[in-house]
Write an enzyme that holds these catalytic residues in place. Sequence first.
Site, PDB file in Angstrom:
ATOM      1  N   GLN A 115       0.825  -1.204   0.000  1.00  0.00           N
ATOM      2  CA  GLN A 115       0.000   0.000   0.000  1.00  0.00           C
ATOM      3  C   GLN A 115       0.864   1.261   0.000  1.00  0.00           C
ATOM      4  OE1 GLN A 115      -0.282  -2.645   2.018  1.00  0.00           O
ATOM      5  NE2 GLN A 115      -2.413  -3.009   2.666  1.00  0.00           N
ATOM      6  N   GLN A 152       0.136  -0.204  -5.866  1.00  0.00           N
ATOM      7  CA  GLN A 152      -0.999  -0.640  -5.057  1.00  0.00           C
ATOM      8  C   GLN A 152      -1.599   0.550  -4.317  1.00  0.00           C
ATOM      9  OE1 GLN A 152      -0.312  -4.148  -2.708  1.00  0.00           O
ATOM     10  NE2 GLN A 152      -2.104  -3.834  -1.409  1.00  0.00           N
ATOM     11  N   ASP A 153      -2.942   0.667  -4.408  1.00  0.00           N
ATOM     12  CA  ASP A 153      -3.682   1.714  -3.687  1.00  0.00           C
ATOM     13  C   ASP A 153      -3.293   3.128  -4.124  1.00  0.00           C
ATOM     14  OD1 ASP A 153      -4.722  -0.436  -2.367  1.00  0.00           O
ATOM     15  OD2 ASP A 153      -3.976   0.096  -0.395  1.00  0.00           O
ATOM     16  N   ASP A 209      -5.918  -2.938  -6.487  1.00  0.00           N
ATOM     17  CA  ASP A 209      -6.915  -2.085  -5.820  1.00  0.00           C
ATOM     18  C   ASP A 209      -6.586  -0.608  -5.995  1.00  0.00           C
ATOM     19  OD1 ASP A 209      -7.806  -4.564  -4.851  1.00  0.00           O
ATOM     20  OD2 ASP A 209      -6.747  -4.347  -2.955  1.00  0.00           O
ATOM     21  N   ARG A 252     -12.746  -5.885  -6.944  1.00  0.00           N
ATOM     22  CA  ARG A 252     -13.137  -6.860  -5.925  1.00  0.00           C
ATOM     23  C   ARG A 252     -13.712  -6.114  -4.727  1.00  0.00           C
ATOM     24  NH1 ARG A 252      -7.557  -9.123  -3.107  1.00  0.00           N
ATOM     25  NH2 ARG A 252      -6.479  -7.120  -2.853  1.00  0.00           N
TER      26      ARG A 252
END
Length: 577
Positions: free
Chosen positions: A369, A391-392, A413, A481
């Site tokens: 993250q 990520q993120d 994500d 998701r």
Amino acid sequence: MGSEQYISSKSIQRFLFTVLTSVLITGAVIFVVTGSNEREEQVTSRRLQETSNVLQDACSSTLYPELCVSSISNYGWLSSKADHMEVVETAVKVGISAVQKIKTHVQKLSSPGLDFRQRGAVTDCMEMFDDTLDELDDTLSDLQNATFLTMPTHAADLKTLLSGAITNQYTCLDGFHLCKGHLKQDLSAELLNISHLVSNSLAMVCNISAKANEVLGNMDSLPNTRRRLLSDDFVSSDKNGFPLWMSAGDRRLLQSPSRNVKVDAVVAKDGSGRYKTIAAAVAAAPEKSSSRYIIYIKKGVYLENVDVSKNKHNIMFIGDGKDVTVIAGNRNFVDGYTTFHSATVAVMGKGFVARDITFRNTAGPGKHQAVALRVGSDFSAFWKCSFEGFQDTLYVHSHRQFYRECDIYGTVDFIFGNVAAVLQNCNILARKPAAGQKIMYTAQGREDPNENTGISIQNCRLSATSDLVAAKSSFKVYLGRPLRKYSRTVIMHSHLDDLIHPAGWHEWEGNFALSTLYYGEFMNRGSGAATENRVKWKGHRVIKSSSEANQFTVNQFVQGNSWLPSTGVQFTAGFTG
């Protein structure tokens, strides 16, 4: 002797008469008073029963009715004339009290013995509690200014505030992920209790608004009456995408080159502006300004972390272009930062606008993250910006947001949070992740079915960077998701490249949220848009109705007609081609 006996007998008779009379009078008084008290007790009992019935009825619409009744009953008496409006106001007060209590508890956890990650998690929580108290105070104020029949006009703001308050509790809890000790376990029950208390307030707001709409709808059917609808305000845009009601000055502000815009502060690395850092310019900006405060950021790569706090309202960043004005940082989870505080730029003050800037986190795919931009600013808008990370990347934390003609890069994500957001005419690009990772464009975090949150992707292109295209056979790519139980994401009128897995969507863990989420696809195009082999989850929908899809357009989903004109950012109110 005989005379004394006579007088004594008379006295005795008078005494007995007096006593008997007093007894009769006292008895009558007691009878009257007792009867009056009994009637008062009956009235009081009836009023209490009526109040109890109102409370039970109001709480019956909530997800946690037993908690609703017990928490409000324990808080204090409702008035004898309590209605659903008073019940929901009291429910909000109960929530405020619970947040104040846990804030005191968490303050005591701060100690020199905590490690870096634990201190970061505690800091996250303290910030979340302050934000929650502000949101609940604003909710209470809004409710006190509303009536039953005006509730539909307050509903969007109330739902946004309460949705944000729910989100904050899970953000606090998430900060303790992988923390040592029992901090997360110790706080979980209290945080979930607050979330459930706020959820009850949210459910009652939704219920009251729905009932008021029914009444107003019946009034519309009467002759010579017509209620003004929000949809009456929907008007078209000009050929450049600007709404017709926007002033000429606002249009010039967005269309003009940066050098021609009248600004309040200039940031330049070469010293040609008042400030050399963006953080310094933000710190000098007025608090809670009701007018736009424009900070012009000249070209250059600014290696800093910037925090636009909740007291900084109506700030606007203007760069020289997303390719040349860059704000970069490298905070990340592996190095001990919580996801919340890994952001290169964090924006909480409402009414934030940015144009022609890149927000970047350079931590890399192996650092997990690592947020480039985190936004909890209500009524925030981004135009021609770029968000770069892995990520993120883009943490759309909460409230209402709009993105137009932006580029968003990431791996896992990389658009996530519990926001109500519309991304319009954007390029969303998956990039090559670390070995073994699956790519997820989105991970929306709606926790409660009454929240007005979700991610709406409209007329965008979902594709890949060149490094992933060269290695796309090695990685699976999905549209999203479910981060939370009621995750909601809609993709419509967008181009999906062939790297999208035929199933489209991926589970978070097992069967979690597969029947409660809402994932919709509407009239998309491209070789990755085919829906024949999509997941068969109960919560997935291939949307057939334009009226259903219309719920996720700018005006319907984020009430864009009421606030986007003041930002000057282009938008299309309804469907795009």
